[in-house]
Design a protein around this motif. Structure first.
Motif, PDB file in Angstrom:
ATOM      1  N   ASN A 113       0.803  -1.223   0.000  1.00  0.00           N
ATOM      2  CA  ASN A 113       0.000   0.000   0.000  1.00  0.00           C
ATOM      3  C   ASN A 113       0.840   1.280   0.000  1.00  0.00           C
ATOM      4  OD1 ASN A 113      -2.323  -1.698   0.287  1.00  0.00           O
ATOM      5  ND2 ASN A 113      -1.849  -1.827   2.470  1.00  0.00           N
ATOM      6  N   HIS A 114       2.123   1.145  -0.281  1.00  0.00           N
ATOM      7  CA  HIS A 114       3.016   2.306  -0.307  1.00  0.00           C
ATOM      8  C   HIS A 114       4.003   2.038  -1.436  1.00  0.00           C
ATOM      9  CE1 HIS A 114       6.108   4.969   2.058  1.00  0.00           C
ATOM     10  NE2 HIS A 114       5.705   5.509   0.936  1.00  0.00           N
ATOM     11  N   HIS A 115       3.736   2.588  -2.623  1.00  0.00           N
ATOM     12  CA  HIS A 115       4.471   2.198  -3.823  1.00  0.00           C
ATOM     13  C   HIS A 115       5.338   3.330  -4.358  1.00  0.00           C
ATOM     14  CE1 HIS A 115       2.017  -1.433  -3.999  1.00  0.00           C
ATOM     15  NE2 HIS A 115       0.961  -0.671  -3.828  1.00  0.00           N
ATOM     16  N   TYR A 116       6.579   2.992  -4.670  1.00  0.00           N
ATOM     17  CA  TYR A 116       7.491   3.889  -5.358  1.00  0.00           C
ATOM     18  C   TYR A 116       7.624   3.425  -6.802  1.00  0.00           C
ATOM     19  CZ  TYR A 116       9.323   5.727  -0.914  1.00  0.00           C
ATOM     20  OH  TYR A 116       9.466   6.323   0.304  1.00  0.00           O
ATOM     21  N   THR A 117       7.400   4.310  -7.743  1.00  0.00           N
ATOM     22  CA  THR A 117       7.620   4.001  -9.151  1.00  0.00           C
ATOM     23  C   THR A 117       8.690   4.942  -9.680  1.00  0.00           C
ATOM     24  OG1 THR A 117       5.312   3.317  -9.427  1.00  0.00           O
ATOM     25  CG2 THR A 117       6.563   3.783 -11.427  1.00  0.00           C
ATOM     26  N   LEU A 118       9.829   4.382 -10.067  1.00  0.00           N
ATOM     27  CA  LEU A 118      10.910   5.186 -10.613  1.00  0.00           C
ATOM     28  C   LEU A 118      10.568   5.538 -12.058  1.00  0.00           C
ATOM     29  CD1 LEU A 118      13.744   6.390 -10.226  1.00  0.00           C
ATOM     30  CD2 LEU A 118      14.677   4.204 -11.008  1.00  0.00           C
ATOM     31  N   LEU A 119      10.483   6.823 -12.361  1.00  0.00           N
ATOM     32  CA  LEU A 119      10.022   7.279 -13.675  1.00  0.00           C
ATOM     33  C   LEU A 119      11.150   7.430 -14.695  1.00  0.00           C
ATOM     34  CD1 LEU A 119       7.451   9.969 -12.517  1.00  0.00           C
ATOM     35  CD2 LEU A 119       7.039   7.577 -13.119  1.00  0.00           C
ATOM     36  N   GLY A 120      12.383   7.326 -14.269  1.00  0.00           N
ATOM     37  CA  GLY A 120      13.503   7.436 -15.189  1.00  0.00           C
ATOM     38  C   GLY A 120      14.787   7.618 -14.409  1.00  0.00           C
ATOM     39  N   THR A 137       2.643   6.437  -4.374  1.00  0.00           N
ATOM     40  CA  THR A 137       1.208   6.227  -4.172  1.00  0.00           C
ATOM     41  C   THR A 137       0.977   5.618  -2.794  1.00  0.00           C
ATOM     42  OG1 THR A 137       0.931   5.801  -6.542  1.00  0.00           O
ATOM     43  CG2 THR A 137      -0.866   5.124  -5.083  1.00  0.00           C
ATOM     44  N   LEU A 138       0.126   6.261  -2.012  1.00  0.00           N
ATOM     45  CA  LEU A 138      -0.236   5.796  -0.667  1.00  0.00           C
ATOM     46  C   LEU A 138      -1.722   5.462  -0.662  1.00  0.00           C
ATOM     47  CD1 LEU A 138       1.560   8.665   1.301  1.00  0.00           C
ATOM     48  CD2 LEU A 138       2.551   6.534   0.460  1.00  0.00           C
ATOM     49  N   THR A 139      -2.055   4.266  -0.211  1.00  0.00           N
ATOM     50  CA  THR A 139      -3.464   3.844  -0.289  1.00  0.00           C
ATOM     51  C   THR A 139      -4.041   3.308   1.007  1.00  0.00           C
ATOM     52  OG1 THR A 139      -2.801   1.616  -1.023  1.00  0.00           O
ATOM     53  CG2 THR A 139      -3.234   3.255  -2.734  1.00  0.00           C
ATOM     54  N   GLU A 140      -3.240   3.173   2.046  1.00  0.00           N
ATOM     55  CA  GLU A 140      -3.728   2.556   3.268  1.00  0.00           C
ATOM     56  C   GLU A 140      -3.611   3.522   4.445  1.00  0.00           C
ATOM     57  OE1 GLU A 140      -5.525   0.724   5.767  1.00  0.00           O
ATOM     58  OE2 GLU A 140      -5.269  -0.514   3.960  1.00  0.00           O
ATOM     59  N   ALA A 141      -4.753   3.872   5.016  1.00  0.00           N
ATOM     60  CA  ALA A 141      -4.767   4.878   6.087  1.00  0.00           C
ATOM     61  C   ALA A 141      -4.061   4.399   7.346  1.00  0.00           C
ATOM     62  CB  ALA A 141      -6.207   5.260   6.416  1.00  0.00           C
ATOM     63  N   SER A 142      -4.029   3.107   7.597  1.00  0.00           N
ATOM     64  CA  SER A 142      -3.435   2.592   8.825  1.00  0.00           C
ATOM     65  C   SER A 142      -1.920   2.453   8.728  1.00  0.00           C
ATOM     66  CB  SER A 142      -4.043   1.226   9.171  1.00  0.00           C
ATOM     67  OG  SER A 142      -3.764   0.283   8.144  1.00  0.00           O
ATOM     68  N   ASP A 143      -1.370   2.679   7.523  1.00  0.00           N
ATOM     69  CA  ASP A 143       0.067   2.538   7.349  1.00  0.00           C
ATOM     70  C   ASP A 143       0.803   3.635   8.113  1.00  0.00           C
ATOM     71  OD1 ASP A 143       2.323   1.372   6.487  1.00  0.00           O
ATOM     72  OD2 ASP A 143       2.098   1.887   4.372  1.00  0.00           O
ATOM     73  N   THR A 144       1.933   3.292   8.695  1.00  0.00           N
ATOM     74  CA  THR A 144       2.751   4.271   9.412  1.00  0.00           C
ATOM     75  C   THR A 144       4.100   4.401   8.709  1.00  0.00           C
ATOM     76  OG1 THR A 144       3.588   2.555  10.897  1.00  0.00           O
ATOM     77  CG2 THR A 144       1.634   3.785  11.607  1.00  0.00           C
ATOM     78  N   PHE A 145       4.774   5.513   8.944  1.00  0.00           N
ATOM     79  CA  PHE A 145       6.006   5.788   8.227  1.00  0.00           C
ATOM     80  C   PHE A 145       7.088   6.268   9.181  1.00  0.00           C
ATOM     81  CE2 PHE A 145       2.364   6.583   5.577  1.00  0.00           C
ATOM     82  CZ  PHE A 145       2.659   5.884   4.421  1.00  0.00           C
ATOM     83  N   THR A 192       0.749  12.585   8.470  1.00  0.00           N
ATOM     84  CA  THR A 192      -0.643  12.161   8.557  1.00  0.00           C
ATOM     85  C   THR A 192      -1.208  12.003   7.159  1.00  0.00           C
ATOM     86  OG1 THR A 192      -0.911  13.446  10.597  1.00  0.00           O
ATOM     87  CG2 THR A 192      -2.924  12.691   9.486  1.00  0.00           C
ATOM     88  N   LEU A 193      -1.849  10.872   6.900  1.00  0.00           N
ATOM     89  CA  LEU A 193      -2.510  10.653   5.616  1.00  0.00           C
ATOM     90  C   LEU A 193      -3.938  11.162   5.762  1.00  0.00           C
ATOM     91  CD1 LEU A 193      -1.176   7.052   4.832  1.00  0.00           C
ATOM     92  CD2 LEU A 193      -0.134   9.279   4.368  1.00  0.00           C
ATOM     93  N   VAL A 194      -4.191  12.320   5.217  1.00  0.00           N
ATOM     94  CA  VAL A 194      -5.464  13.006   5.430  1.00  0.00           C
ATOM     95  C   VAL A 194      -6.548  12.491   4.495  1.00  0.00           C
ATOM     96  CG1 VAL A 194      -6.618  15.255   5.449  1.00  0.00           C
ATOM     97  CG2 VAL A 194      -4.229  15.063   6.222  1.00  0.00           C
ATOM     98  N   GLU A 195      -6.204  12.324   3.237  1.00  0.00           N
ATOM     99  CA  GLU A 195      -7.184  11.867   2.241  1.00  0.00           C
ATOM    100  C   GLU A 195      -6.508  10.896   1.271  1.00  0.00           C
ATOM    101  OE1 GLU A 195      -9.725  13.723  -1.497  1.00  0.00           O
ATOM    102  OE2 GLU A 195      -9.224  15.016   0.202  1.00  0.00           O
ATOM    103  N   LEU A 196      -7.065   9.688   1.179  1.00  0.00           N
ATOM    104  CA  LEU A 196      -6.486   8.654   0.328  1.00  0.00           C
ATOM    105  C   LEU A 196      -7.446   8.278  -0.798  1.00  0.00           C
ATOM    106  CD1 LEU A 196      -4.926   6.404   3.101  1.00  0.00           C
ATOM    107  CD2 LEU A 196      -3.758   8.040   1.635  1.00  0.00           C
ATOM    108  N   PRO A 197      -6.898   7.756  -1.904  1.00  0.00           N
ATOM    109  CA  PRO A 197      -5.465   7.546  -2.150  1.00  0.00           C
ATOM    110  C   PRO A 197      -4.733   8.865  -2.341  1.00  0.00           C
ATOM    111  CG  PRO A 197      -6.705   7.116  -4.140  1.00  0.00           C
ATOM    112  CD  PRO A 197      -7.728   7.343  -3.054  1.00  0.00           C
ATOM    113  N   ALA A 198      -3.454   8.860  -1.983  1.00  0.00           N
ATOM    114  CA  ALA A 198      -2.618  10.045  -2.148  1.00  0.00           C
ATOM    115  C   ALA A 198      -1.501   9.714  -3.137  1.00  0.00           C
ATOM    116  CB  ALA A 198      -2.035  10.479  -0.799  1.00  0.00           C
ATOM    117  N   ARG A 199      -1.290  10.612  -4.075  1.00  0.00           N
ATOM    118  CA  ARG A 199      -0.239  10.418  -5.071  1.00  0.00           C
ATOM    119  C   ARG A 199       0.557  11.715  -5.208  1.00  0.00           C
ATOM    120  NH1 ARG A 199      -2.311  10.295  -9.845  1.00  0.00           N
ATOM    121  NH2 ARG A 199      -0.664   9.163 -10.925  1.00  0.00           N
TER     122      ARG A 199
END
Length: 215
Positions: A113-120, A137-145, A192-199
């Motif tokens: 639920n926490h994805h890094y995509t290398l664009l180049g 991309t962050l998609t899970e509200a319960s995830d901690t960092f 704090t993840l306020v509104e998901l999904p966050a990109r």
């Protein structure tokens, strides 16, 4: 809107077309340096021991001067030897990543639920700087960092959702269209993840001689 000093680099500045042959690049550079210093061909000939005919051929790109000759010219004009080669056409790398084709990157902090995509990615290059652009991309509200901390400069541009982002001892609310530009050596990361999904885009830049920053 805040007023900031504009950068010295002009992103729309046009450069002279590079020479496609080394001889032409050297000749153009030699003529430019000589004229900038108000030196005649005869004076340069006297200073270097090269004939005026040879200097004319070099300036017109009609001969390939030896390193000994170039060193003599560099000394006479008080310029670095490498200055004669700056106008030579060199290949420049470009990376085109189509939508959905970015490489999934494994970095510290990468998890479900926490994805890094290398664009180049471009490795060693003439700028002396490595730049790593990520789509996060962050998609899970319960995830901690955990907070991240690494060398270089980082820019975050919010695309979707809402995140309160920590940098040092301050919290910045990031909403679509917001940008956060910061020294990445300070602890930073989503607070704090306020509104998901966050990109958001995360663009990290650092000198080539340093290792890749840990994220």
């Amino acid at each position: 809107m805040s007023t900031a000093r504009l950068p010295h680099q002009d992103p729309h500045r046009l450069r002279d077309a590079p020479d496609k042959t080394l001889e032409a690049a050297i000749g153009r550079a030699l003529r430019a340096f000589r004229r900038e210093q108000g030196t005649t061909v005869a004076e340069l000939s006297a200073a270097t021991g090269l004939s005026t005919g040879m200097l004319s051929k070099i300036e017109n790109g009609q001969t390939s001067p030896s390193l000994t000759t170039l060193q003599a010219l560099a000394n006479a004009l008080s310029v670095p030897l490498t200055a004669f080669f700056r106008g030579f056409e060199q290949s420049r790398a470009a990376v085109h990543t189509r939508a959905g084709e970015g490489a999934e990157a494994e970095r510290e902090g990468t998890r479900a639920n926490h994805h890094y995509t290398l664009l180049g990615h471009i490795g060693a290059n003439t700028s002396g700087v490595i730049v790593e652009p990520y789509l996060i991309t962050l998609t899970e509200a319960s995830d901690t960092f955990r907070t991240f901390q690494h060398g270089g400069i980082e820019t975050i541009y919010m695309l979707e959702g809402a995140v309160d982002y920590r940098h040092g001892d301050r919290i910045y609310p990031l909403r679509p269209g917001d940008t956060l530009f910061f020294d990445a050596d300070a602890p930073h990361g989503p607070e704090t993840l306020v509104e998901l999904p966050a990109r958001f885009l995360s663009i990290i830049s650092y000198p080539q001689e340093r290792g890749s920053p840990s994220r």
